[in-house]
Design an enzyme around this catalytic site. Sequence first.
Site, PDB file in Angstrom:
ATOM      1  CB  CYS A  28      13.315  23.131 -41.471  1.00 56.87           C
ATOM      2  SG  CYS A  28      11.667  23.001 -42.151  1.00 56.87           S
ATOM      3  NE  ARG A  76      16.315  28.280 -39.109  1.00 51.86           N
ATOM      4  CZ  ARG A  76      16.057  28.965 -40.200  1.00 51.86           C
ATOM      5  NH1 ARG A  76      16.674  30.087 -40.413  1.00 51.86           N
ATOM      6  NH2 ARG A  76      15.198  28.531 -41.087  1.00 51.86           N
ATOM      7  CD1 TRP A 120       7.501  25.914 -40.109  1.00 54.18           C
ATOM      8  CD2 TRP A 120       8.005  26.329 -37.984  1.00 54.18           C
ATOM      9  NE1 TRP A 120       6.638  26.869 -39.655  1.00 54.18           N
ATOM     10  CE2 TRP A 120       6.926  27.146 -38.356  1.00 54.18           C
ATOM     11  CE3 TRP A 120       8.518  26.414 -36.682  1.00 54.18           C
ATOM     12  CZ2 TRP A 120       6.344  28.050 -37.482  1.00 54.18           C
ATOM     13  CZ3 TRP A 120       7.919  27.316 -35.811  1.00 54.18           C
ATOM     14  CH2 TRP A 120       6.852  28.120 -36.204  1.00 54.18           C
ATOM     15  CG  ASN A 175      15.146  23.703 -44.883  1.00 52.82           C
ATOM     16  OD1 ASN A 175      14.794  22.749 -44.214  1.00 52.82           O
ATOM     17  ND2 ASN A 175      15.971  24.635 -44.453  1.00 52.82           N
ATOM     18  N   GLY A 176      11.654  23.783 -47.604  1.00 50.89           N
ATOM     19  CA  GLY A 176      10.853  24.324 -48.702  1.00 50.89           C
ATOM     20  C   GLY A 176       9.651  23.446 -48.997  1.00 50.89           C
ATOM     21  CD  GLU A 194      -0.151  44.460 -37.730  1.00 51.84           C
ATOM     22  OE1 GLU A 194      -1.068  44.382 -36.901  1.00 51.84           O
ATOM     23  OE2 GLU A 194       0.980  43.970 -37.551  1.00 51.84           O
ATOM     24  CE  LYS A 243       3.728  44.883 -35.384  1.00 47.87           C
ATOM     25  NZ  LYS A 243       2.591  44.089 -35.595  1.00 47.87           N
ATOM     26  CD  GLU A 267       3.417  44.807 -31.230  1.00 48.60           C
ATOM     27  OE1 GLU A 267       3.386  44.889 -32.471  1.00 48.60           O
ATOM     28  OE2 GLU A 267       3.479  43.726 -30.637  1.00 48.60           O
ATOM     29  CG  HIS A 281     -17.723  61.800 -36.961  1.00 50.00           C
ATOM     30  ND1 HIS A 281     -18.859  62.542 -37.143  1.00 50.00           N
ATOM     31  CD2 HIS A 281     -17.427  61.259 -38.169  1.00 50.00           C
ATOM     32  CE1 HIS A 281     -19.263  62.435 -38.397  1.00 50.00           C
ATOM     33  NE2 HIS A 281     -18.402  61.660 -39.051  1.00 50.00           N
ATOM     34  CE  LYS A 299       6.410  35.974 -32.479  1.00 46.32           C
ATOM     35  NZ  LYS A 299       5.973  37.110 -33.332  1.00 46.32           N
TER      36      LYS A 299
END
Length: 609
Positions: A2, A27, A74, A100-101, A481, A485, A488, A504, A604
């Site tokens: 945060c 953020r 957050w 934060n944390g 994945e 990437k 994209e 195949h 996004k």
Amino acid sequence: MCGIAGYVGSKNAVEVAYDQLKRLEYRGYDSAGIAMQTPDGIRVVKKAGTLNHLRAELDAHPLEASCAIGHSRWATHGGPTDANAHPHFDFDQTIAVLHNGIIENYLELRDELVAKGHTFRSQTDTEIAAHVIGLEYSQGGSLLEAVRRAVKRFRGAYALVIISNRESETIVAVRQASPLVVGLGEGENLLASDIPALLPYTREVIALEEGHLVELTRDRVRLVDADGRELPIVSKHIDWDVESAERGGYDHFMRKEIHEQPQVIRQCLAGRITPEDGVRLEGTFSDNVWAEIDRVNIIACGTAYHAGLMGKHLFEKLLRLPTDVYYASEFRYGDPVLSQKSLAIFVSQSGETADTLAALKLCKKNRIRTLGIVNVVGSSIARECDRTIATQAGPEISVASTKAYTAQVIVLSLLALHIAQVQETPGLRVEEWAQALRDLPELASQVLELEDEVISIAEKLVDMPLCFFLGRGADAYVGYEGALKLKEVAYIPTQESPAGEMKHGPLALVEEGVVSVFGATEPFTFDKVVSNMKEVQARAGTVLGITCDSTGTIAKAADLTLMFSPSRFDFLNALLSVIPMQLLAYHLARLRGCSIDQPRNLAKSVTVE
Ligand code: M6R
């Protein structure tokens, strides 16, 4: 993850703290608040929602102060509500604390405080920390001393910032595995979680080290270590522009987020693996519900779907629990077989993906149990699911998802271990798994050190017309994945499949210039993987092996190799192998001059079907 702000000096500290929070807005956050010192004691103003809500509240009762701290939250522990927003008071409102944390042992501390008669206004771990610090402070001595003693009781990651109504124009802060920077001004001093919040005021900055504490007044900055020893003040001049400061000095958010992964893993595990209980996932279903579930459907899109495939791999291997993974867009219209004993898991970074949300609604209509694995805690998917586990990856800004994937796979692993523990799965090595997970952030940091090698490989391969991503078992899933990437961000066509499927059909596409990236982390498949590599090379294709194989089998067979140190579980090695793939995609995109953080045609959060 945060935003933190703090100011002491001759300007109106409330406005400076607000301005600092504004500069951290990029953020992402879901509530915000400011605490200020007034002649009548500390005043806290905090609101769920955007900074505009906080602004309206501040404008309704304008206040001036020379010392204030601010926070944009957050949500992690407890939803994004006014009560859960920071700052939090201690039991008698002597101090206000923001954080934060995650304080991992907050439940233990809360039990202790409850036994002493404390009550709480929020669901946060931060309020527990405020009460613990408040108790220490009530014993006498300075705020700095009280904080120094109190944090010895905290386990986890934190940046804590505190003001008191007994010490005017004084801010105290401490940092443990969560960033905090101090800004040195003329007749004023500041602090923040990130440099962009300091830049309009000063470019002389001190980055607090692990375990260090700071005391700020308008004319003085004092630094001490965890034992209270005074430390010299050594500042650094920052000449970044605001945009590059927002990216933490990285050229792109994607690269910043790739590099955040060790910290994200730590954050995601915080409070969820304990020496006493093994794996502990708060807020999921009760043990008898887990005993009843006989099938799992994981439903997601894009990267989150790929994380789901990793979940399937582990659920079936570890738990022998039949698991299917669906693209949310297919699930919804595919007339799926839904049994009352099944569990539907929805994986999503944003928590707002329209297809995933629609599939969730279908399950709810059919009274199927639903569990969300979501990054944005206050999102629609997080709110609609029966239970939700937060991935704790922090705001992800780059359109190409990187750290959210890793966090999703970690949460799915924790979930598998949680169920295995509840069901007393024979042969489960919970302690070994817990240790392997604890070791993972360090191994991920080591994998990131491969970046220079990745760059020189990217320079060689920059003009490839087509890239295969191949592997067996979990390596195949990670390859999906890696391929996403590359498509994209570097706009390179890819073909991804289990390595055994090549002959195949897809093998027909191999020719000179075509690259095949092989993930190879499961020793029992190495011989087969080597045979597949040979098939590619026999057609003049180039083979890049990404492996933790120290026997040299893979390196000998590949044309190019990226090698990293292994964890004790093959599954975690497969997960680690995604990092070089993310870096490869990033550097190929950079070399090809692509728009990295905002790739063409993509958004996004995909909120339309
Ligand atoms: O927010 P979600 O995780 O639900 O989003 C799902 C996909 O749209 C997302 O993962 C997408 O594939 C990313 N661009 C991948 O990098």
